[in-house]
Design a protein around this motif. Sequence first.
Motif, mmCIF file in Angstrom:
data_model
loop_
_atom_site.group_PDB
_atom_site.id
_atom_site.type_symbol
_atom_site.label_atom_id
_atom_site.label_comp_id
_atom_site.label_asym_id
_atom_site.label_seq_id
_atom_site.Cartn_x
_atom_site.Cartn_y
_atom_site.Cartn_z
ATOM 1 N N ASP A 83 3.798 2.874 -2.816
ATOM 2 C CA ASP A 83 4.677 3.866 -3.439
ATOM 3 C C ASP A 83 4.610 3.765 -4.966
ATOM 4 O O ASP A 83 4.568 4.784 -5.661
ATOM 5 C CB ASP A 83 6.106 3.643 -2.941
ATOM 6 C CG ASP A 83 6.931 4.894 -2.973
ATOM 7 O OD1 ASP A 83 6.337 5.987 -2.943
ATOM 8 O OD2 ASP A 83 8.174 4.783 -3.028
ATOM 9 N N ARG A 87 3.230 6.658 -7.681
ATOM 10 C CA ARG A 87 3.986 7.180 -8.826
ATOM 11 C C ARG A 87 3.195 7.014 -10.127
ATOM 12 O O ARG A 87 3.214 7.886 -10.991
ATOM 13 C CB ARG A 87 5.341 6.491 -8.923
ATOM 14 C CG ARG A 87 6.343 6.999 -7.911
ATOM 15 C CD ARG A 87 7.754 6.548 -8.246
ATOM 16 N NE ARG A 87 7.901 5.103 -8.322
ATOM 17 C CZ ARG A 87 8.171 4.306 -7.287
ATOM 18 N NH1 ARG A 87 8.343 4.827 -6.089
ATOM 19 N NH2 ARG A 87 8.281 3.011 -7.450
ATOM 20 N N LYS A 117 10.679 12.562 -0.544
ATOM 21 C CA LYS A 117 10.619 11.534 -1.578
ATOM 22 C C LYS A 117 9.315 11.660 -2.379
ATOM 23 O O LYS A 117 9.321 11.527 -3.608
ATOM 24 C CB LYS A 117 10.735 10.149 -0.960
ATOM 25 C CG LYS A 117 10.747 9.039 -2.000
ATOM 26 C CD LYS A 117 10.854 7.689 -1.341
ATOM 27 C CE LYS A 117 10.919 6.569 -2.338
ATOM 28 N NZ LYS A 117 9.958 6.646 -3.433
ATOM 29 N N ASP A 121 9.075 12.395 -6.340
ATOM 30 C CA ASP A 121 8.334 11.527 -7.254
ATOM 31 C C ASP A 121 7.310 12.328 -8.071
ATOM 32 O O ASP A 121 7.142 12.097 -9.263
ATOM 33 C CB ASP A 121 7.617 10.412 -6.494
ATOM 34 C CG ASP A 121 8.585 9.383 -5.917
ATOM 35 O OD1 ASP A 121 9.749 9.342 -6.380
ATOM 36 O OD2 ASP A 121 8.168 8.628 -5.010
ATOM 37 N N SER A 125 7.408 12.967 -12.150
ATOM 38 C CA SER A 125 6.271 12.563 -12.987
ATOM 39 C C SER A 125 5.727 13.721 -13.812
ATOM 40 O O SER A 125 4.960 13.501 -14.733
ATOM 41 C CB SER A 125 5.154 12.005 -12.107
ATOM 42 O OG SER A 125 5.602 10.858 -11.432
#
Length: 140
Positions: A83, A87, A117, A121, A125
């Motif tokens: 994860d 990101r 999710k 993310d 970003s």
Amino acid sequence: MAMSTGGNSGGPMSEINVTPLVDVMLVLLIIFMITAPLMSHSITIDLPTANPKTKDAEVVVPPLDLAVKPDGSLYLNDHPVTDAELRAQFAVDAQKTPQPELQIRADKTTEFKIVKKIIGDAKDSGMVHVGFMTTDAPKG
């Protein structure tokens, strides 16, 4: 004025009265003659010309292919990622010009909260182009 000459028939006349039609056409002609000169622009502007050699369409950026398995494991371009790594990759790719598209391929049994999710993310970003990959419907 239309008049009937002779004959005892009191029926309607079969001739069309064109006087109202001519009146309307003359009024429209006068309106267009008055408004046509107003349609020309009095301010001249030097507009830029397009340069076909510098189109963004020529730059082909490969998309980011993200596969999501039902257990939540992530594969970016067929390589397993965590994860945090995902990101970080989103942050790097969001700064590129033109920005690559994120294409998410999630299994149909994957929980939506995992996909939500990932989308969150990507948005945090700065990723703008996010798409979902599906398979064709069976023909039959």
